[in-house]
Design an enzyme around this catalytic site. Structure first.
Site, PDB file in Angstrom:
ATOM      1  N   LYS A  49      -2.773  22.145  34.909  1.00  0.00           N
ATOM      2  CA  LYS A  49      -4.052  21.561  34.478  1.00  0.00           C
ATOM      3  C   LYS A  49      -4.291  21.850  32.993  1.00  0.00           C
ATOM      4  CE  LYS A  49      -5.912  21.562  39.140  1.00  0.00           C
ATOM      5  NZ  LYS A  49      -6.820  22.102  40.159  1.00  0.00           N
ATOM      6  N   GLN A  93     -10.542  27.167  40.704  1.00  0.00           N
ATOM      7  CA  GLN A  93      -9.380  26.876  41.548  1.00  0.00           C
ATOM      8  C   GLN A  93      -9.558  27.497  42.933  1.00  0.00           C
ATOM      9  OE1 GLN A  93      -6.956  24.787  40.598  1.00  0.00           O
ATOM     10  NE2 GLN A  93      -5.877  24.998  42.540  1.00  0.00           N
ATOM     11  N   ASP A 116     -14.374  18.543  39.814  1.00  0.00           N
ATOM     12  CA  ASP A 116     -13.637  18.382  41.073  1.00  0.00           C
ATOM     13  C   ASP A 116     -14.384  17.447  42.032  1.00  0.00           C
ATOM     14  OD1 ASP A 116     -11.165  19.811  41.242  1.00  0.00           O
ATOM     15  OD2 ASP A 116     -12.271  21.707  41.207  1.00  0.00           O
TER      16      ASP A 116
END
Ligand code: GUN
Length: 278
Positions: A49, A93, A116
């Site tokens: 990422k 995460q 997200d």
């Protein structure tokens, strides 16, 4: 024999578009990437990422916290990042260590920085069909299906898996494009029979060799969201690739299929975060 869907190429195109837009409008964009503990897979995802941020011209700020971090400490960091004007997107995460309730953390992230699209506010917007943030993996899958030129409207689509991250939003995006959608899960009766109806089959189970050729209709588009390790510790998906590629019209490989798309869509969301924050 199926045609391979090239997730690397499609994701590169998305990242090129994000970079071009950021350069054109001279935008300064920051993404906070939070990782807690020593999960090896998470470390790989986070590194990928950060690399994608660099490619797109987005500044990434990593916050690596120890395994024993408390929920209170992580909530405090989220509060700080919510207030930080240089941070447009916040990515925590998952999975988190067991002493931290993931739902509490997700709900604390400002919906305007929730790249997200995991916050209930953004999930609700996706359900309604009026949303800014894309659910990254499902949106990446939609891009891959579009790249094949396959018409989605009116098609039978079967999604295996009902997670909040993939299965449920995946079904929504297919529904928004007028597919007839079935979601299968561990209690589904005669799974193979249901899957065989699919013109487009999306597997998000997390078990190697789960989807076998007898579950696939001749000419189906097969999308493999799985990220598993086989007996030799080699990365593999949910689909028994060797036998299914003989029946499918299009198929995604693992690695190099859905994985790179999730990250590309995250970049798109980070740009969107900047736009909606003004
Ligand atoms: N863990 C596995 N997939 C994801 C994802 O898309 N986002 C985050 N934050 N964590 C994950």
């Amino acid at each position: 024999m199926a045609i391979l869907i090239d997730g690397k190429a499609v994701s590169q195109k998305v990242k090129d578009e994000v970079r071009a837009e950021i350069e054109r409008d001279k935008l300064s964009i920051g993404l906070a990437v939070v990782i807690v503990g020593n999960n090896q897979a998470s470390r790989v995802y986070v590194n990928n990422k950060k690399k994608a941020c660099e490619v797109c011209g987005i500044k990434s700020f990593e916050y690596a916290l120890p395994e024993e971090t408390t929920e209170e400490e992580l909530l405090e960091l989220v509060d700080t990042l919510n207030e930080d004007k240089n941070i447009n997107g916040i990515l925590v995460q998952l999975p988190l260590p067991k002493q931290i309730n993931e739902e509490h953390i997700i709900e604390r992230i400002s919906p305007l920085k929730d790249v997200d699209a995991f916050h209930a506010t953004n999930v609700g917007k996706i359900m309604i069909g009026n949303y800014a943030f894309l659910p990254c993996t499902p949106a990446g899958v939609m891009e891959l299906i579009h790249s094949t030129g396959t018409e989605i409207s009116g098609k039978e689509c079967v999604v295996i898996g009902r997670s909040n991250i993939v299965g449920k939003p995946m079904a929504m995006l297919l529904l928004h494009e007028n597919a007839t959608v079935t979601i299968c899960h561990s209690r589904t009766k005669d799974l193979a029979e249901v899957c065989r109806r699919a013109d487009i089959l999306v597997s998000a189970v997390g078990k190697a060799d789960f989807v076998t050729a007898d579950m696939v209709k001749e000419g189906a588009v097969v999308i493999d969201v799985g990220m598993n390790r086989d007996a030799d510790n080699k990365l593999c998906g949910d689909v028994r690739f060797d036998e299914v590629e003989k029946k499918a019209s299009y198929i995604t490989p693992v690695p190099g299929g859905v994985g790179p798309m999730t990250i590309a869509m995250l970049m798109k969301n980070t740009l969107m975060a900047k736009r909606i924050q003004g």
